[in-house]
Structure formats: structure tokens, C-alpha cells
Scaffold this active site. Sequence first.
Site, PDB file in Angstrom:
ATOM      1  N   GLU D  83       0.815  -1.221   0.000  1.00 48.29           N
ATOM      2  CA  GLU D  83       0.000   0.000   0.000  1.00 48.29           C
ATOM      3  C   GLU D  83       0.842   1.262   0.000  1.00 48.29           C
ATOM      4  O   GLU D  83       0.518   2.235  -0.688  1.00 48.29           O
ATOM      5  CB  GLU D  83      -0.955  -0.011   1.195  1.00 48.29           C
ATOM      6  CG  GLU D  83      -2.161  -0.939   1.041  1.00 48.29           C
ATOM      7  CD  GLU D  83      -1.847  -2.392   1.339  1.00 48.29           C
ATOM      8  OE1 GLU D  83      -0.696  -2.700   1.717  1.00 48.29           O
ATOM      9  OE2 GLU D  83      -2.751  -3.235   1.192  1.00 48.29           O
ATOM     10  N   HIS D 150     -11.581  -4.992   9.655  1.00 50.82           N
ATOM     11  CA  HIS D 150     -12.184  -5.042   8.312  1.00 50.82           C
ATOM     12  C   HIS D 150     -13.468  -4.205   8.239  1.00 50.82           C
ATOM     13  O   HIS D 150     -14.276  -4.397   7.334  1.00 50.82           O
ATOM     14  CB  HIS D 150     -12.520  -6.480   7.912  1.00 50.82           C
ATOM     15  CG  HIS D 150     -11.440  -7.183   7.144  1.00 50.82           C
ATOM     16  ND1 HIS D 150     -10.373  -7.773   7.734  1.00 50.82           N
ATOM     17  CD2 HIS D 150     -11.271  -7.379   5.807  1.00 50.82           C
ATOM     18  CE1 HIS D 150      -9.594  -8.339   6.830  1.00 50.82           C
ATOM     19  NE2 HIS D 150     -10.100  -8.093   5.648  1.00 50.82           N
TER      20      HIS D 150
HETATM   21  C1  TPP Z   1      -1.890  -4.681   4.472  1.00 48.32           C
HETATM   22  C2  TPP Z   1      -2.917  -5.583   3.893  1.00 48.32           C
HETATM   23  N1  TPP Z   1      -3.321  -5.416   2.612  1.00 48.32           N
HETATM   24  C3  TPP Z   1      -4.266  -6.211   2.063  1.00 48.32           C
HETATM   25  C4  TPP Z   1      -4.846  -7.220   2.789  1.00 48.32           C
HETATM   26  C5  TPP Z   1      -5.953  -8.090   2.175  1.00 48.32           C
HETATM   27  N2  TPP Z   1      -5.490  -9.498   2.096  1.00 48.32           N
HETATM   28  C6  TPP Z   1      -5.774 -10.380   3.068  1.00 48.32           C
HETATM   29  S1  TPP Z   1      -5.013 -11.857   2.796  1.00 48.32           S
HETATM   30  C7  TPP Z   1      -4.358 -11.313   1.335  1.00 48.32           C
HETATM   31  C8  TPP Z   1      -3.503 -12.225   0.510  1.00 48.32           C
HETATM   32  C9  TPP Z   1      -2.401 -12.765   1.353  1.00 48.32           C
HETATM   33  O1  TPP Z   1      -1.585 -13.582   0.562  1.00 48.32           O
HETATM   34  P1  TPP Z   1      -0.413 -14.393   1.238  1.00 48.32           P
HETATM   35  O2  TPP Z   1       0.409 -13.481   2.090  1.00 48.32           O
HETATM   36  O3  TPP Z   1       0.277 -15.136   0.170  1.00 48.32           O
HETATM   37  O4  TPP Z   1      -1.149 -15.380   2.256  1.00 48.32           O
HETATM   38  P2  TPP Z   1      -2.172 -16.531   1.819  1.00 48.32           P
HETATM   39  O5  TPP Z   1      -3.533 -15.961   2.040  1.00 48.32           O
HETATM   40  O6  TPP Z   1      -1.917 -16.853   0.379  1.00 48.32           O
HETATM   41  O7  TPP Z   1      -1.877 -17.681   2.729  1.00 48.32           O
HETATM   42  C10 TPP Z   1      -4.705  -9.982   1.091  1.00 48.32           C
HETATM   43  C11 TPP Z   1      -4.296  -9.204  -0.082  1.00 48.32           C
HETATM   44  C12 TPP Z   1      -4.411  -7.365   4.136  1.00 48.32           C
HETATM   45  N3  TPP Z   1      -4.937  -8.324   4.928  1.00 48.32           N
HETATM   46  N4  TPP Z   1      -3.466  -6.553   4.643  1.00 48.32           N
END
Ligand code: TPP
Lengths: 333, 333, 347, 347
Positions: D83, D150
Site C-alpha cells: 500500500e 475489516h
Molecule cells: C496490508 C494488507 N493489505 C491487504 C490485505 C488483504 N489481504 C488479506 S489476505 C491477502 C492475501 C495474502 O496472501 P499471502 O500473504 O500469500 O497469504 P495466503 O492468504 O496466500 O496464505 C490480502 C491481499 C491485508 N490483509 N493486509
Amino acid sequence: MSKTDKKAGSETLEGRDPELLRRVYEVMVLTRAVEDRMVAMYRGGDLLGSLYTGHWHEAISVGAASCLRPDDYMAPIHRDLGAHLWRGMEPWQVMASFMGKATSPTGGRDGTLHYGRLDLGIYNLPSHIPANFPVATGMAFAAKYRGEDKVCLAFCGDGSTSRADFHEALTLASVQSLPNVFVIENNQYAYSTPLRLTSHSAKLSDKAVAYGIPGVTVDGTDVLAVRDAVGEAVARARAGDGPSIVEGVTMRMHGHAEHDPADYVLKELYEEYSKKDPVELFENVLLKGGVLDDDTVKKVRDDARQLAIAARRKALADPMPEPSNIEEGVYAD
Amino acid sequence: MSKTDKKAGSETLEGRDPELLRRVYEVMVLTRAVEDRMVAMYRGGDLLGSLYTGHWHEAISVGAASCLRPDDYMAPIHRDLGAHLWRGMEPWQVMASFMGKATSPTGGRDGTLHYGRLDLGIYNLPSHIPANFPVATGMAFAAKYRGEDKVCLAFCGDGSTSRADFHEALTLASVQSLPNVFVIENNQYAYSTPLRLTSHSAKLSDKAVAYGIPGVTVDGTDVLAVRDAVGEAVARARAGDGPSIVEGVTMRMHGHAEHDPADYVLKELYEEYSKKDPVELFENVLLKGGVLDDDTVKKVRDDARQLAIAARRKALADPMPEPSNIEEGVYAD
Amino acid sequence: MPTDTIPGTPPAPVLRSGPAQELSANPTYLEAVGAALDHEMERDPNVFIIGEDVGQFGGAFKVTKGFLDKYGPRRVVDTPIAETGFTGLAAGAALVGLRPVVEFQFADFISCAFDPIINVLARHHWRTGDPMPVTMRAPFGGRLRAGPTHSQSVESYFAHVPGLKIVMPGTPEDAAGLLISSIRDNNPTLYLENKYLYRRLRATGPLSMEPIPLGVAKVVHPGKDITLVTYSAGVHQGVEIAQELDKEGISVEVVDVRTLVPLDVETIVNSVKKTSRCVVLHEAAKRLGYGAEIAATIQEEAFWHLDQPVVRIGAKNTPTATSPPLEDAIIPQPAEIAETLRKVARA
Amino acid sequence: MPTDTIPGTPPAPVLRSGPAQELSANPTYLEAVGAALDHEMERDPNVFIIGEDVGQFGGAFKVTKGFLDKYGPRRVVDTPIAETGFTGLAAGAALVGLRPVVEFQFADFISCAFDPIINVLARHHWRTGDPMPVTMRAPFGGRLRAGPTHSQSVESYFAHVPGLKIVMPGTPEDAAGLLISSIRDNNPTLYLENKYLYRRLRATGPLSMEPIPLGVAKVVHPGKDITLVTYSAGVHQGVEIAQELDKEGISVEVVDVRTLVPLDVETIVNSVKKTSRCVVLHEAAKRLGYGAEIAATIQEEAFWHLDQPVVRIGAKNTPTATSPPLEDAIIPQPAEIAETLRKVARA
Ligand SMILES: Cc1ncc(C[n+]2csc(CCOP(=O)(O)OP(=O)(O)O)c2C)c(N)n1
Ligand SMILES: Cc1ncc(C[n+]2csc(CCOP(=O)(O)OP(=O)(O)O)c2C)c(N)n1
Ligand SMILES: [Mg+2]
Ligand SMILES: [Mg+2]
């Protein structure tokens, strides 16, 4: 401290344009002359706050900037007066900025080191470091978006490599293969913080591995070594092959700013680097290489001094801003 | 995707404690059983919002957690039910959290994946990822501060490696040589974002180079490979030799959450990984190695199913919270 | 509370006895902050200071000068430039029983820790019941010609956020007593130091190290015609102006709220019920400055006692300029404050 | 303005003609946002959308569904989770002539871009005179049982900051017209979408793509007994309650401020001068919610017309809970809003 990857580029002047070498030298000399005058102004109480100078950064700053086209973008920091001057910034404007004069690029609204001019393709950064890194990815993004072959060159210090902005900008630039060149000016300290408390990596350019991009460390007191490395990186970026990191190793020979006695600095470092004045080193290379003779050197130094003196005179004489319109311009039309 | 550095650790069971292997297996089976029930509950409309599961993360989550002492600290994420269960979290509490029940660890104030219990040495993270990384450096800092030999194990996803928190936490942990182990659960996607849009490095463990610490990538479907790598890293941290990164490569076999059809995922990946169920793989290793026989396997699976069914029954029956004290507890006494 | 958060910290060896810094007879605001921090670090081995250049350098403003010699690098922690990281680190340490004091080099840079402060520190106790005893110190404010990104007043970035306490001392005495309470408080506390006052404001005598409770406002100058509600630099400004207006026959009651969150509404409202007129003053920009919350609350709680609308004085809704004539036109000046008080009092 | 910021962008090839998404006869709030964005991207080749999962996935809430097919990856940019990085990227692109639209997946995560928003984007034009046309879209708010991180209302984190505009549409019609104006505006604009309304609120007919000026409030339900000042979800709530109270003989004038910054004080004050009573409503927590600014301003500008103090309705000063009975006790409910209006109107 970071070991350098390649021999200094100044071993030979073969195949280098003497005209360009002279201009680089002139701007380095001018940078030093202007900053020495500004130190005097600081001591004389002519400046508003403190003064950040780029002593011993001239080779990195001017060397890197000299690899760009005039229509490329640049996002320099508080050690990069040289890069601004290379682009045509007037010395008196910089002095005016440190004095909060009406004639500074921001008319006194911002001041000190915040004098970047977008009309010269230069981003005027806030204090938060390295906020210029994400912004630099955006300038590069815009060039790519438009199908232009412009490049954006961004600078930061060793201490800035630990920040969010560094990591997120490098990540974005690398996954999007943006035409960026990121120059790390490693002057061994972040304010009072020595390199070992900033980064645990052997070299700061090693951080390039985290982004799958080229990273190289050069002697930041050797302007030609800087030019060779940054020139390569710029060519790569312009060709559409993505960003790179170039680390230039030098030493912050003054305090963080002029108020700082910097008694925390290792004496050995001062001793080592007092023998490595980038301006002198380059001057000798050019004399040895026959690009300059003693008369030209004297003339270049005299001209720089005169220009700096005139700039100081003008800046001192310039008016302070007038507050009547202070609430205007918060929003653009 | 990241290539793994070392052969799977499951080639041989030599010198491994059968009792421990059985416990690891049991918790992996229980994790799967509980999550399958929760998927059913989601489909049945029993849960408040969406459901995040850790299918195919069991080997990383349980394998890594099993390398810790009970008094070590842990900062897991939304794929790590297995790590929580290893530590003694009750399955019904997790279900209650996804239902906003009064009996959830937060009493329904927070919910869904936010059920970490500090009394089990587990940090209850917010949604922002990976906010648990800086917090994990603090838990490790406290251990070192007190001269304790505790370690803090933190998890994050592939997509989280691009964030400020990842970089600043790794930088702090490395320069301060904190007893941290950082496990990257590389499941190939960040929501819909494929790995190549998250990182340009060849392997995510390559990011360790930026911090001058060890980094290794292992097969995240092989619980023993995970145990070997994390075990080494934990020993190093406990010995005072600082942090490491362990990347476990697996695949997110469900959507980002259960609402997500994940039609953006490459079919080949599903096919490849459907043959690599970490629970089955480990089960076969243990059968082949004579640590388990068919009867024990059946019993373990039956017990897990019964436990999950009972948990579901309890969670469904548990009361919703009562709002009368809602304004209390904003501040601690 | 988990067993392992019961402080198990070995008594911290003090490498050098005596105060980290020698205090002058009338300690400055800056000395007061340092002395209170020193006092708490001596008293509680779980208290440590972490931030940029706080060690050998003693901090950008020298609050922690001498601390490294006295407490050593274990408890005086120099960090990389990583505000998000070391704020989160402090949260993790606090969760397991330490009492971190975080120094932001300038309050402007707290923007880089906004995310962990509001999402990791502020909301944690309400979510979980776990303690979160982190004190965040930040030098804020203008009048030092430091420009838009070295002069910010940051209280309004955070005052809306549940779970944070916000402390803004206006005198050296309060700087000491309120910092001690902040460090002993089990909640994340934002302790904002007006850096313009550091060397300009002196205590009337030796400092007490008695904690001053958070959430208790103070009438620093009694009056009967009009109430001036303020905090931080507004306190000594307000008192000086009140003394001047006394001579003109306008009796100003100056209320120093001292902590914005929790806010001592009762003391404010009681004063307004007595004077029937009120001006709220702060250095921060007016729009959604904390004066908005105070003014809105006063008209809710004391509407029928008000002879005049509550007037807010704050900086103009612009960034803070570097150049003196511009900055002075943006930040409220004493003459303007006095004039507003006269107008409202005489209206 | 530097020459190289004169848009030099080659006309953008549209890979697929027709709308990116088919609109229903009465488009939803969600469809309105998408349609307006689509409209501006068709109109101006300098406009692009950047954020997490905005491409093939069409965004977490599907605002950009179909955009990748229509505009291609050059103008529909999927980012890593960064971000701070992509907000700064947008600033740099805007400085040299593009018009980025940034999507935050949830408004809660805008905390991770707080620093560049307030220090890079907001202050830049005043400092330099350079343009900074960045639109930041963020789905905010509660009632979806999404919990403390959220469900946040973020307007108060930013409303104090000079140089930002804050837009909070309450209807599909305004969502379209105000987004168009935000994108065409040369300033950084925070455009906050109430995600609870996305699929619940429908336009009364086909949508106009006429820009609606920023800074112009709207009387959405005329009345004479009391004024309800609100925005976002408060608008349809307010109108429904006003219609109900009409039957009880209480005539409520509902004013939708539509943009918090700039704020249309005149329309608000004129209504209060007519009704003499006022309630301010928002979903955000009460303490230093934007209601504080509105209430403080009203009592400053219309004090002598007020029969009663201005009453603020906001969420309790706690995080937003996940569990329905808890969240409902925190966020203002229609019955409570109606009851407050009755009390103030009849007092
Ligand atoms: C700072 C932030 N930006 C966006 C999100 C929204 N979000 C939640 S989980 C996720 C994807 C996370 O991917 P990864 O780190 O690979 O973990 P996975 O869910 O694949 O296990 C996103 C974009 C968030 N939780 N925090
Ligand atoms: C986010 C942030 N934190 C802290 C500061 C205060 N600060 C200004 S310059 C500086 C040191 C920078 O060191 P480095 O990046 O090595 O650059 P140098 O000054 O050595 O050239 C610090 C800590 C800042 N400007 N921004
Ligand atoms: Mg440095
Ligand atoms: Mg992932």
C-alpha cells in the site's frame, strides 16, 4: 562497510568524451564551492535551520545524474546538490531555500533541502525517507505507460534501505520491470547510526537479490566508476530490462547536518577518506589524462567561486515572502 | 515458483522419535478433520463471514510449530490452524470464533481467524499482513532482554513478503540478532495474485540475502523436510545466532477463503498438488517406516473425526455474546 | 493474564549510579522528560527506551543523553530507520511483560507507524484482554522554521482511534508526572512533547517524580469572565495572556486538559458553567483539530450556560510553512489569541 | 506547470468496446462506482486503475470486473501487497500527467498508506504548485460482521490533513457523479465507498455520467422541524427515518454533505437557521468523528438560531465488533437515530 565490486573506473580515460568529463568536473567543483559558501552562511547565522551538505557525495551525485538525458526523471535527496546543479538549478535558489526566501523554488512555503523543481524533471521530496523511492517508481511507470523510453533515477542513503518505502518501491519496480535506477549513497552513517545497526547484509547492493535485479557496489569517490555502473543501469532500464541498484561507497565528511559535531564517527574513517576527496581525485585523473591543464583547473575553480559568491550575494539580498496569500494553493484548480 | 534447496526430509525416519512423529501426524489429521467440518459449516451457513482454511499447509504449520518448546512464542497466520492445535487450542474455540460466539477466545469481539491465545504463547494478529512479523521481533526481543533462551516463530504468506512489515521486521531481527524464525508459507497465490506479481526473486528465501541471514526453501508438503529446516533455524536462534528464513512451498488448494471459487488458479497446479496431500504423504511415510499400522491410522482418523464432530456440536450450541459490557475493556486497568 | 507476562526480568544492572543527566535548579521541559524517563528506568527493569539515535547520540533532541552509559545497550536500543518495525517490536515486547518507551525522532515520522499504532497497539486489549503497555514519545509542533514535514501536530491523527491515550503536557512539572503515569499505564499511550518548549520553558523549582493521573485537567489560572481550554504550548501562552487581560479587567480561567484521551469533561464544563464563555486553543490546524471535539462536547454539556458560541482557535488549514513570515501567519499568535478572548468576553 | 506533464499519452486502445460491465436497469451503488470509473477510463487515456487483485479477479468487491479485458494490463494494474509503495507510485505518475485511481482492498488497509497520503500526496501542491491528481477508492464501514480490522470508518484519520479532498457518496447517483468529479479533480481525493451499500442500494433509474461538483451538499428530504446532517449510509437511513417521522408529525430536513472536505457549510447552516435544531449522524466512532467538526461549526455559525444543542450520533468509542449482537450495539441503529430525532425535535 560494503566492499566494492569493481575496480575504480578511472584507471583509463580511453573512449570517454573529454567535453563531458570537463562538464562533470565543473559541476563537481561548483557543488563544492556552493556548499562551502553555504557552510559559511550557516556559521554566520544566515540560514533558518540547519544545513545538509554533500561533501564527498559529489562523485555519486553528479556522476549518476550525468548518465541521464534531460528528459529523464530524477528523485534526489539531501546530499545531491550536485545532481540539481547538473540539471540547471541555480545556486542562489538553493541558498534562498535554506533561508526561506520568496525566491526559493517553493517561495518559502517549504525550505531547506526541499527545493526540487519538476520543470527540471526533479521530484521535490518531503522529509520522510525514502519517500522519493515509491514516487520514482511512479515517474518510471508513467514513462512506460506512455511508451516513452525515459528513465527515473532515484537516490537514497544507507540508512534509508531499512524503510518500508525502500522495500515496497523495489518490489514494485522489479515485478513490473519499471525503468528505474536506484542509487544508494552509502556514507557509512544514518545520522549517528553506523552501518552495522542499519543493515546486516554484507553489501547494501546485496539487497538486489531480494528483488531479482542487478546490484553492484562501486567506489563512490570515483566519479567514473559511478558513471560506468549507473550508465549500465540506465541503459538497461531504457532498453526495457528493468531496474537495478547501484551502491556508491563514500563517507559523510560533515555532520548529519551542520549542527551535528558528529563526534560519534570513527576517527579512522575520517582519516581514510580525507585522502579520498572525489573532486581532487577526479581533477588529478583529468590532469594526468591531459583532459585538463593547470590553467583550466584554476579557471574552473575561480569561476565556481565567483558564481557561488554572486549566488550568496543575491540570496542574501532577496526578499522574504509575503503571507497575504498563505491560504491559497492548498488545492489546485 | 521457488525451487526447493534440499531433498525431502522423509527419505528416512532414522534417528527420529516415533512418539513425536505420531503426535505430529495426529495433529495434522485433526487439523484436516476440523477444517473439513468448518467448510461444511460454511456451506451450511453456520459461519458469520467467510472461512480461511489451511488445506495443504498442515505440514508447514504443524511441522514448524512442533519444533518449539511450550514456552516459546508463536505468531501464526490464517493458514495455521495446525499450529494452534499443536499448542492446545480447542477446535470448538476456533469454530466459535468463526461464528462470533461468546465462547470464542475474544468473546465475539474479534472473530473469524483472530483467535490466538497469549496464554498459549500465541499472538492474536489483526487483519493487516504481516503485522505479526514486527510483533514477533518484540517477543523475541523480550526473551533476549531477559536472558531467556526462548524463540519466537512467525509465519507469513508469499504475498506478505512485499510489505513494509516484512522488511522492517527482518531488518530489525537481523541487525539485533534476535531469536526469531520466519516461516514463509508459499502457496503460490496471494488472493488472486500469482507469485510472479508478488516477487521477482528466484526464491522467496533469497530475500534472506538482503538481511545477511540464512534462508532455505523446502518442500512444504513434506512435514519432515519442514521440521528439519525449522528445527535447525530454531536451534540457531536459541543458541543466540540470530534469525533465519524458512520457505515452505505448497499450494493453496481452496480459494483464498471459501467464498472464492479461485478460477484464476492454473489447473496444472491443482493437478500437480492433488497428488501431494501433506497428510497422506506423511501417513504413507509412517506406514512404510513402521511407525504406524493400518489400525492406528484408522483410529487416529476416527478420533479426529469424532473430536471435530463434537466440537461442531458444542460451537453450534454455544451462546452468542451479550452486549451489556461492550464499552468496557477498551482500556486496561 | 498469561503466566509468562509476569515480569521475570532480572534486576537490571545500573552501570553508572546517579542521574543520567544532571538537572539544573529550574529544570527545562526537556530535562523534565529525561529525568522522568530516567526515574522509571531505575525503578522498573522492564522499562527500556528504543528509537533512532537514542544511544550514544542521546537522541536528536538529547532527551536520552547519558542513558546509554547508565543503562547500557540492552535497555537503550538504537534502531534502524524502521518506524513500523520498532513500533510493532514494542508491541510484542509489551505483550510479554516489558514496558517499552518508543521515541519517534520527530512526531512527523509517526505517520510511518500509523498502521501498527492503530491496528496492532490500540485495538489489542479490547480484542483480547492482553495488556499493551507501550509509551510513544514524539516531539511535535512548529515555530522552529522546520517546515511542512518537521512541524506537524499529530494528535488529531489519533484521537479518533479507540484504545489509545493521548498525553500533551504544557509544563515541565506535568511533563515529568504525566510521563511517569504514561509509562506505568497498561495501555498504549501517545506522549507528545512540544519541541518548541524543550529549552524555552523552565520549572519553577525542583521537579517532583510523583505520577500525575491521566484524565485530570487542571485550572492553571482561575478566572470568572471567560474560559480558555487548551493544552501543550497553549498553557503557558494562555496564562501569560490571562495575566495581561487581568490588567484590562478581563478575568480568564485557563483550563489545561493535559490529556486529550481520556478527556476530563467535568472540569472543562464546570469552568464554562461558571464563566458562560469559552475559547478553545491549540496549535494544530483548526479543521477537525481536537478543538472540534472539545467545542462540540461543551455545547452538548453546557449549552444553556453559554452566552456566546464556543470559539476555536487553531492554525490555518494549510501545511506549516518554513519561512518565518509564513509560519507566523499560519500558527496562532498571542496577539490574535488575546484579541479573540477580548471579543468573546466583551460580546 | 512543467511541459512534460502535458498529457502526451497515446490514445489508449480499447480492447473491447461497450461497457466493461452490463448495468442493471436500476444500477446498484457498486455498479455505479464501476460504471463511472469505466466512463472516465474510456474518456481519458491518462486514467488507470491500480491496486490488489483489480485485474483478472476484478477486485475483492468486483468493482473492476471486466476492466482487464476491456483496457488491458497497462491500465488495469495488479500490484503486490504494498500500500505504501503503490500509493507513492500513483503520486509519481500523477506528477507527470497521469490520473491514477488507487483501489484499497479494504479501507482498513489505507492505514498502511497513511504516510504517503498525508506527506507525499496531500501537502505537495501547496509546497510546490505541482498537480497531484490521484483518486483513492476505499470500501469502508461495518455491518458485515467483519470485525475490528475489516470494518473501519477512516474519514477522521484524514479530515484534519490539509490538501486532501474527502468524498463520501450516499446514493448510487452520487457515487457515479462524485467519482467522475474526483477523477477529474487535480487534487488527491479520498473517495470512500460504504461497502454495506454495494449491493443493497439501487438507483431509481438509469445513471447519469454528469459530474457532480465536490463541495456541494444536498437537501435530500426537506423538512422544517429539525435538521439531520449526515453522509454515506446515513443518507438513505436518514431519509427512511424522516419519512417515518413525517407520519408522527415531525418534519426532518435531511442534509447530505456528500463531501466532508470541502464542506458546504452554507447549505448546512441555512437548514439549521430554518429548523433551529440539529442532529449529526455518522457510522464512525463519536470521539473526533467528523460530527465534531460539523457540530462545532454549526454552533459557531448558527448559535443564535439554535433552540437545542447540536447532538452527535456516532458509533461507540470502541473498535467494531465481529459478533452481530456486539456490532449492533456499537453502530448506531435506526431506532436509536429516530428516538434521538424525536427527543431533540420535541425538547
Ligand atoms: C496490508 C494488507 N493489505 C491487504 C490485505 C488483504 N489481504 C488479506 S489476505 C491477502 C492475501 C495474502 O496472501 P499471502 O500473504 O500469500 O497469504 P495466503 O492468504 O496466500 O496464505 C490480502 C491481499 C491485508 N490483509 N493486509
Ligand atoms: C521516516 C523517517 N524517519 C526518520 C527520519 C529522520 N532522519 C532524517 S535523515 C536521517 C538519517 C538518514 O540516513 P541515510 O539514509 O544514510 O542518509 P544520509 O543522511 O546519511 O545521507 C534520519 C534518521 C526521516 N527523515 N524519515
Ligand atoms: Mg547515510
Ligand atoms: Mg499465498
